[in-house]
Design an enzyme around this catalytic site. Sequence first.
Site, PDB file in Angstrom:
ATOM      1  N   HIS A  89      -7.725   5.341  -6.092  1.00  0.00           N
ATOM      2  CA  HIS A  89      -8.173   5.009  -4.716  1.00  0.00           C
ATOM      3  C   HIS A  89      -7.310   3.740  -4.324  1.00  0.00           C
ATOM      4  O   HIS A  89      -7.688   3.157  -3.268  1.00  0.00           O
ATOM      5  CB  HIS A  89      -9.700   5.037  -4.684  1.00  0.00           C
ATOM      6  CG  HIS A  89     -10.059   3.805  -4.969  1.00  0.00           C
ATOM      7  ND1 HIS A  89     -10.139   3.160  -6.212  1.00  0.00           N
ATOM      8  CD2 HIS A  89     -11.142   3.085  -4.333  1.00  0.00           C
ATOM      9  CE1 HIS A  89     -10.969   2.045  -6.128  1.00  0.00           C
ATOM     10  NE2 HIS A  89     -11.473   1.911  -5.148  1.00  0.00           N
ATOM     11  N   SER A 132       0.948  -1.020   0.207  1.00  0.00           N
ATOM     12  CA  SER A 132      -0.132   0.090  -0.043  1.00  0.00           C
ATOM     13  C   SER A 132       0.950   1.000  -0.054  1.00  0.00           C
ATOM     14  O   SER A 132       1.979   1.177   0.369  1.00  0.00           O
ATOM     15  CB  SER A 132      -0.936  -0.091   1.123  1.00  0.00           C
ATOM     16  OG  SER A 132      -1.836  -1.047   1.292  1.00  0.00           O
TER      17      SER A 132
HETATM   18  P1  5GP Z   1     -12.809  -0.775  -2.803  1.00  0.00           P
HETATM   19  O1  5GP Z   1     -13.050   0.365  -2.138  1.00  0.00           O
HETATM   20  O2  5GP Z   1     -12.909  -0.339  -4.274  1.00  0.00           O
HETATM   21  O3  5GP Z   1     -13.511  -1.773  -2.412  1.00  0.00           O
HETATM   22  O4  5GP Z   1     -11.229  -0.997  -2.372  1.00  0.00           O
HETATM   23  C1  5GP Z   1     -10.100  -0.157  -2.585  1.00  0.00           C
HETATM   24  C2  5GP Z   1      -8.928  -0.937  -2.794  1.00  0.00           C
HETATM   25  O5  5GP Z   1      -8.480  -1.355  -1.429  1.00  0.00           O
HETATM   26  C3  5GP Z   1      -8.832  -1.826  -3.781  1.00  0.00           C
HETATM   27  O6  5GP Z   1      -8.888  -1.490  -5.302  1.00  0.00           O
HETATM   28  C4  5GP Z   1      -7.605  -2.766  -3.386  1.00  0.00           C
HETATM   29  O7  5GP Z   1      -6.859  -2.293  -4.256  1.00  0.00           O
HETATM   30  C5  5GP Z   1      -7.453  -2.431  -1.923  1.00  0.00           C
HETATM   31  N1  5GP Z   1      -7.602  -3.340  -1.009  1.00  0.00           N
HETATM   32  C6  5GP Z   1      -8.443  -4.545  -1.042  1.00  0.00           C
HETATM   33  N2  5GP Z   1      -8.240  -5.386   0.021  1.00  0.00           N
HETATM   34  C7  5GP Z   1      -7.356  -5.101   0.680  1.00  0.00           C
HETATM   35  C8  5GP Z   1      -6.489  -5.539   1.591  1.00  0.00           C
HETATM   36  O8  5GP Z   1      -6.763  -6.484   2.420  1.00  0.00           O
HETATM   37  N3  5GP Z   1      -5.399  -4.833   2.138  1.00  0.00           N
HETATM   38  C9  5GP Z   1      -4.732  -3.817   1.403  1.00  0.00           C
HETATM   39  N4  5GP Z   1      -3.921  -3.051   1.734  1.00  0.00           N
HETATM   40  N5  5GP Z   1      -5.548  -3.454   0.318  1.00  0.00           N
HETATM   41  C10 5GP Z   1      -6.749  -3.840   0.055  1.00  0.00           C
HETATM   42 MN    MN Z   2     -13.600   1.388  -0.638  1.00  0.00          MN
END
Ligand code: 5GP
Ligand code: MN
Length: 458
Positions: free
Chosen positions: A381, A362
């Site tokens: 995002h 991240s």
């Molecule tokens: P959204 O809000 O679109 O569901 O998710 C935002 C972003 O969070 C996703 O595009 C993905 O890159 C990231 N993400 C989803 N699950 C995880 C996780 O368990 N850990 C981390 N660090 N990022 C995540």
């Molecule tokens: Mn989200």
Amino acid sequence: MRVPGTFFLSRRLAEGLEEGALTQLANVATLPGILRCSLGMPDIHWGYGFPIGGVAAFDEEEGVISPGGVGFDINCGVRMITTPLTVTDIPDMKGLIEDLFATVPTGVGSKSPVRLSQNDLSNVLTDGAANAVELGYGMEGDVRRCEENGAMPGAELEFVSKKARARGIPQCGTLGSGNHFLEVQAIDEIPDPATAKTFGVAEGQICVMIHCGSRGLGHQVCTDHLKVLEEAVKKYGIDLPDRQLACAPLHSPEGEAYFGAMAASANYAWANRQIITHLVRELFVKRFGIAYEEMPLVYDVAHNVAKWEEHETADAAAGRRRVCVHRKGATRAFGPGRSEIVQEFRDAGQPVIIPGSMGTSSYLLAGTTTAMERTFGSTCHGAGRVQSRSSAKRSLTGAAVAEDLAKRGIIVRAPNAAAIAEEAPDVYKPSSEVVQVVHDAGISRIVARFRPLGVIKG
Ligand code: 5GP
Ligand code: MN
Ligand code: MN
């Protein structure tokens, strides 16, 4: 199309792009009053009406507001807190993750330890994070580190239905399910040490990232107002290429009602993330003997929201003017000097938090002047999904994914195995590449990189 569609991609990300997402980007460009261009960030993928990773700004007089441009999880967002710990201070990561899982209500239908009355809920809907802090779930300084100071102006409670309120009452202070998560991370690279210092992050430091939104309340608000706005489309004679783009003129009664309810839901989401932050801090205090105050909030960003903001538009003669920016799976990335950014970060640009996945990095970035010029002060995002939940469940098992992560030293805990399979690192685009695209395009710049150590999935 009234305006062009513009997207930011690398060659490799372009190869994997869904046709449907581009069609949606083009569809958005047909909406009345859209300014300059319909924008797609590198994490773009198919969504309800608007693509996820989409940004669109609308003229105050001619423009519309659309729930499809915000998403069902109103003010889904991410925040990050730092700790004074390093990896060696946490010999039992598994124990910590188990403790966090027991402390932060997680999964479908989980209930918050906080009991809100109807009156309390009204305060949350109006005052957002500040209300949570006032009730004891936070500390001095938290609110200023939230986009909008943790509460959007313009919340109108009369447009939040009884049903939405009933769903909201037991859930304020819960993570929710699916993509939402709470992750313990370590900073493993700092490409911009000066800005990192300003933001208060250092190499080796343990941080906690929280991703969640407005739970059932926001979802119900979206559902309720979509019905109204589908009728408004006919009433105002708006010609739509896709019914999911239901919208109404910004200053129509229907448009204003949605805005008021959406702002209230956004405030609920800020309070929700604030309460979860408090639960995490209390646990760290107990477990590691550190002080509550040693876990400051770096920042809290919204990535599903529509907001009134001042921007320069193509007809520059007019100078800055008020426009309604929809960010649907996109993050505000205001550049240096903007008065909306908290004083201590104003010269650096707004902190931007970009989650990767439970198996990839991240990032913390900073907003830029280029973003102000090109994307209405916006960036990506997240990494963005490439594989659907159903397809992931067919091709992967939760146990195999967890085992694979464990081999790499990452602990994952979820209410069930399916939740892990659906969220495997492979269902997302490579976060490093997505972030490199926004960095190279200049619409935000990389400050720090975070390695996952343990994660709770909803
Ligand atoms: P959204 O809000 O679109 O569901 O998710 C935002 C972003 O969070 C996703 O595009 C993905 O890159 C990231 N993400 C989803 N699950 C995880 C996780 O368990 N850990 C981390 N660090 N990022 C995540
Ligand atoms: Mn989200
Ligand atoms: Mn969400």
